[in-house]
Design an enzyme around this catalytic site. Structure first.
Site, PDB file in Angstrom:
ATOM      1  N   GLU A  47      -0.375 -19.566   3.226  1.00  0.00           N
ATOM      2  CA  GLU A  47       1.038 -19.736   2.851  1.00  0.00           C
ATOM      3  C   GLU A  47       1.820 -20.454   3.947  1.00  0.00           C
ATOM      4  O   GLU A  47       2.679 -21.291   3.668  1.00  0.00           O
ATOM      5  CB  GLU A  47       1.642 -18.362   2.534  1.00  0.00           C
ATOM      6  CG  GLU A  47       1.015 -17.746   1.287  1.00  0.00           C
ATOM      7  CD  GLU A  47       1.351 -16.267   1.108  1.00  0.00           C
ATOM      8  OE1 GLU A  47       1.024 -15.468   2.012  1.00  0.00           O
ATOM      9  OE2 GLU A  47       1.952 -15.918   0.088  1.00  0.00           O
ATOM     10  N   GLY A  92      -1.213 -15.043   4.256  1.00  0.00           N
ATOM     11  CA  GLY A  92      -0.065 -15.645   4.924  1.00  0.00           C
ATOM     12  C   GLY A  92      -0.436 -16.898   5.706  1.00  0.00           C
ATOM     13  O   GLY A  92       0.414 -17.775   5.925  1.00  0.00           O
ATOM     14  N   GLU A 117      -4.982 -11.386  -0.957  1.00  0.00           N
ATOM     15  CA  GLU A 117      -4.127 -10.188  -0.980  1.00  0.00           C
ATOM     16  C   GLU A 117      -4.576  -9.184  -2.037  1.00  0.00           C
ATOM     17  O   GLU A 117      -4.457  -7.972  -1.844  1.00  0.00           O
ATOM     18  CB  GLU A 117      -2.663 -10.586  -1.236  1.00  0.00           C
ATOM     19  CG  GLU A 117      -1.980 -11.293  -0.078  1.00  0.00           C
ATOM     20  CD  GLU A 117      -2.184 -12.796  -0.042  1.00  0.00           C
ATOM     21  OE1 GLU A 117      -3.036 -13.318  -0.782  1.00  0.00           O
ATOM     22  OE2 GLU A 117      -1.477 -13.450   0.738  1.00  0.00           O
ATOM     23  N   ALA A 131      -1.118 -12.297   6.987  1.00  0.00           N
ATOM     24  CA  ALA A 131      -0.165 -11.368   7.569  1.00  0.00           C
ATOM     25  C   ALA A 131      -0.970 -10.277   8.277  1.00  0.00           C
ATOM     26  O   ALA A 131      -2.137 -10.034   7.942  1.00  0.00           O
ATOM     27  CB  ALA A 131       0.701 -10.766   6.476  1.00  0.00           C
TER      28      ALA A 131
HETATM   29  N1  CAA Z   1      -4.503  -8.726  10.119  1.00  0.00           N
HETATM   30  C1  CAA Z   1      -4.794  -8.014  11.218  1.00  0.00           C
HETATM   31  N2  CAA Z   1      -5.948  -8.179  11.927  1.00  0.00           N
HETATM   32  C2  CAA Z   1      -6.818  -9.095  11.464  1.00  0.00           C
HETATM   33  C3  CAA Z   1      -6.574  -9.856  10.310  1.00  0.00           C
HETATM   34  C4  CAA Z   1      -5.332  -9.649   9.628  1.00  0.00           C
HETATM   35  N3  CAA Z   1      -4.982 -10.378   8.554  1.00  0.00           N
HETATM   36  N4  CAA Z   1      -7.630 -10.687  10.099  1.00  0.00           N
HETATM   37  C5  CAA Z   1      -8.512 -10.405  11.097  1.00  0.00           C
HETATM   38  N5  CAA Z   1      -8.021  -9.476  11.911  1.00  0.00           N
HETATM   39  C6  CAA Z   1      -8.647  -8.901  13.109  1.00  0.00           C
HETATM   40  C7  CAA Z   1      -9.782  -7.963  12.714  1.00  0.00           C
HETATM   41  O1  CAA Z   1      -9.271  -6.689  12.398  1.00  0.00           O
HETATM   42  C8  CAA Z   1     -10.613  -7.967  13.975  1.00  0.00           C
HETATM   43  O2  CAA Z   1     -10.011  -7.138  14.931  1.00  0.00           O
HETATM   44  P1  CAA Z   1     -10.876  -6.008  15.697  1.00  0.00           P
HETATM   45  O3  CAA Z   1     -11.866  -6.823  16.488  1.00  0.00           O
HETATM   46  O4  CAA Z   1      -9.871  -5.288  16.505  1.00  0.00           O
HETATM   47  O5  CAA Z   1     -11.546  -5.205  14.628  1.00  0.00           O
HETATM   48  C9  CAA Z   1     -10.457  -9.406  14.481  1.00  0.00           C
HETATM   49  O6  CAA Z   1      -9.279  -9.934  13.858  1.00  0.00           O
HETATM   50  C10 CAA Z   1     -11.616 -10.300  14.082  1.00  0.00           C
HETATM   51  O7  CAA Z   1     -11.779 -10.223  12.673  1.00  0.00           O
HETATM   52  P2  CAA Z   1     -13.190  -9.890  11.976  1.00  0.00           P
HETATM   53  O8  CAA Z   1     -14.021  -9.034  12.849  1.00  0.00           O
HETATM   54  O9  CAA Z   1     -12.890  -9.362  10.591  1.00  0.00           O
HETATM   55  O10 CAA Z   1     -13.810 -11.357  11.901  1.00  0.00           O
HETATM   56  P3  CAA Z   1     -14.904 -11.903  10.860  1.00  0.00           P
HETATM   57  O11 CAA Z   1     -15.325 -13.217  11.378  1.00  0.00           O
HETATM   58  O12 CAA Z   1     -15.928 -10.865  10.584  1.00  0.00           O
HETATM   59  O13 CAA Z   1     -14.085 -12.110   9.474  1.00  0.00           O
HETATM   60  C11 CAA Z   1     -12.229 -12.828   8.114  1.00  0.00           C
HETATM   61  C12 CAA Z   1     -13.072 -13.076   9.365  1.00  0.00           C
HETATM   62  C13 CAA Z   1     -13.062 -13.072   6.843  1.00  0.00           C
HETATM   63  C14 CAA Z   1     -11.045 -13.791   8.147  1.00  0.00           C
HETATM   64  C15 CAA Z   1     -11.724 -11.349   8.119  1.00  0.00           C
HETATM   65  O14 CAA Z   1     -11.134 -11.067   9.362  1.00  0.00           O
HETATM   66  C16 CAA Z   1     -10.711 -11.038   7.053  1.00  0.00           C
HETATM   67  O15 CAA Z   1     -11.068 -10.888   5.893  1.00  0.00           O
HETATM   68  N6  CAA Z   1      -9.424 -10.920   7.443  1.00  0.00           N
HETATM   69  C17 CAA Z   1      -8.355 -10.539   6.554  1.00  0.00           C
HETATM   70  C18 CAA Z   1      -7.989 -11.662   5.609  1.00  0.00           C
HETATM   71  C19 CAA Z   1      -6.908 -11.204   4.660  1.00  0.00           C
HETATM   72  O16 CAA Z   1      -7.086 -10.318   3.854  1.00  0.00           O
HETATM   73  N7  CAA Z   1      -5.716 -11.854   4.743  1.00  0.00           N
HETATM   74  C20 CAA Z   1      -4.603 -11.558   3.905  1.00  0.00           C
HETATM   75  C21 CAA Z   1      -3.656 -10.622   4.598  1.00  0.00           C
HETATM   76  S1  CAA Z   1      -2.369 -10.053   3.523  1.00  0.00           S
HETATM   77  C22 CAA Z   1      -1.213 -11.272   3.540  1.00  0.00           C
HETATM   78  O17 CAA Z   1      -1.367 -12.290   4.168  1.00  0.00           O
HETATM   79  C23 CAA Z   1       0.010 -10.995   2.737  1.00  0.00           C
HETATM   80  C24 CAA Z   1       0.898 -12.175   2.548  1.00  0.00           C
HETATM   81  O18 CAA Z   1       0.937 -12.843   1.526  1.00  0.00           O
HETATM   82  C25 CAA Z   1       1.828 -12.565   3.573  1.00  0.00           C
END
Ligand code: CAA
Length: 258
Positions: A112, A109, A132, A66
């Site tokens: 999911e 998400g 999460e 998400a």
């Molecule tokens: N939401 C918003 N933006 C996101 C994102 C997310 N879930 N995942 C990545 N991005 C964005 C980053 O902010 C970044 O944007 P900027 O360049 O503007 O900073 C861009 O995508 C590239 O990401 P990274 O620079 O972080 O890329 P990376 O290769 O270094 O890392 C990754 C990749 C490990 C997937 C890392 O991006 C990450 O940990 N992302 C979040 C994963 C996460 O926590 N997901 C769960 C979300 S909560 C949820 O999903 C609730 C639910 O149950 C519905």
């Protein structure tokens, strides 16, 4: 299909390929993606020319969850009154089969959403996780329920409580993933599987999806009865006569969705 801001769509024969397209955010699932995907899938369900769907992301990310930036300011009252994330249930209600083609990250998400699809074909590069907990929340699009049903309590608890990722091999061993393929084969394999599904009798395919889907919800006795009634009903179709005649006559069946 109309143009979308966050999705690409392309019809290949009777298969609709839907690709998540927010590369700048690793396909993070914001409310626009939810609304557009819901609309695209509703359109597929209503279109007689579509028999099945492939849902894909990019090579690096199926979807990284998400959208955290969109979620950050949400308050409890906003979330509760707006039934935040409730719209994904409409996506789960799609009646035609959806094959998820997962490459790279399928997190939160994203994992999911892949599990909302009917089965997952994964690239060797796929990584699944429910991180999460690292954000101070828990899964909100079905992770605690669908992941537990897919991989069992031990692995689901491990994933949801520690936030660690599973690679494709572990995900396949655990039963989350149906097939693993080399990255360059991913889309072809998913399109071939979906093409095969779309070539069968539409009623049989949709009832098969419905029957397997019900196995998560019903007792065994109710599920067996439900399956048998659907099975009986298919004998009312011309496609059943055609499928069986083709077998006896040693030819390929020509299903006409009648
Ligand atoms: N939401 C918003 N933006 C996101 C994102 C997310 N879930 N995942 C990545 N991005 C964005 C980053 O902010 C970044 O944007 P900027 O360049 O503007 O900073 C861009 O995508 C590239 O990401 P990274 O620079 O972080 O890329 P990376 O290769 O270094 O890392 C990754 C990749 C490990 C997937 C890392 O991006 C990450 O940990 N992302 C979040 C994963 C996460 O926590 N997901 C769960 C979300 S909560 C949820 O999903 C609730 C639910 O149950 C519905």
């Amino acid at each position: 299909m109309k143009e979308f801001e966050t999705l690409l769509t392309e019809q290949r024969g009777a298969v609709m390929l839907i690709t998540l397209n927010r590369p700048q955010a690793l396909n993070a699932l914001n409310s626009t993606v939810m609304r557009e995907l819901s609309e695209a899938l509703r359109t597929c369900d209503a279109d007689d020319g579509v028999g099945s769907i492939v849902l894909a992301g990019s090579e690096k990310a199926f979807a990284a969850g998400a959208d955290i930036k969109e979620m950050q300011p949400v308050t409890f009252v906003d979330a509760y009154l707006g039934d935040f994330l409730g719209g994904w249930e409409a996506i789960a209600a799609t009646r035609k089969p959806i094959v998820a083609a997962v490459s790279g990250y399928a997190l939160g998400g994203g994992c999911e959403l892949a599990m909302i699809c009917d089965f997952i074909i994964a690239s060797e590069t796929a990584k699944f996780g429910q991180p999460e907990i690292t954000l101070g929340i828990i899964p909100g699009m079905g992770g605690s329920q669908r992941l537990t049903r897919a991989v069992g309590k031990a692995k689901a608890m491990d994933m949801v409580l520690t936030g660690r990722m599973m690679d494709a091999a572990e995900a396949e061993r655990a039963g989350l993933v149906a097939r693993i393929v080399p990255p360059e084969r991913l889309l072809d394999e998913a399109l071939e599987a979906a093409g095969k599904i779309a070539s069968y009798s539409r009623a049989a395919v949709m009832m098969a999806k419905e029957a397997v889907g019900r196995s998560d919800e019903l007792t065994l006795a109710e599920g067996l009865r439900y399956e048998r009634r659907l099975f009986h009903s298919l004998f009312a179709t011309e496609d059943q006569k055609e499928g069986m005649a083709a077998f006896v006559e040693k030819r390929k069946a020509q299903f006409r969705n009648r």
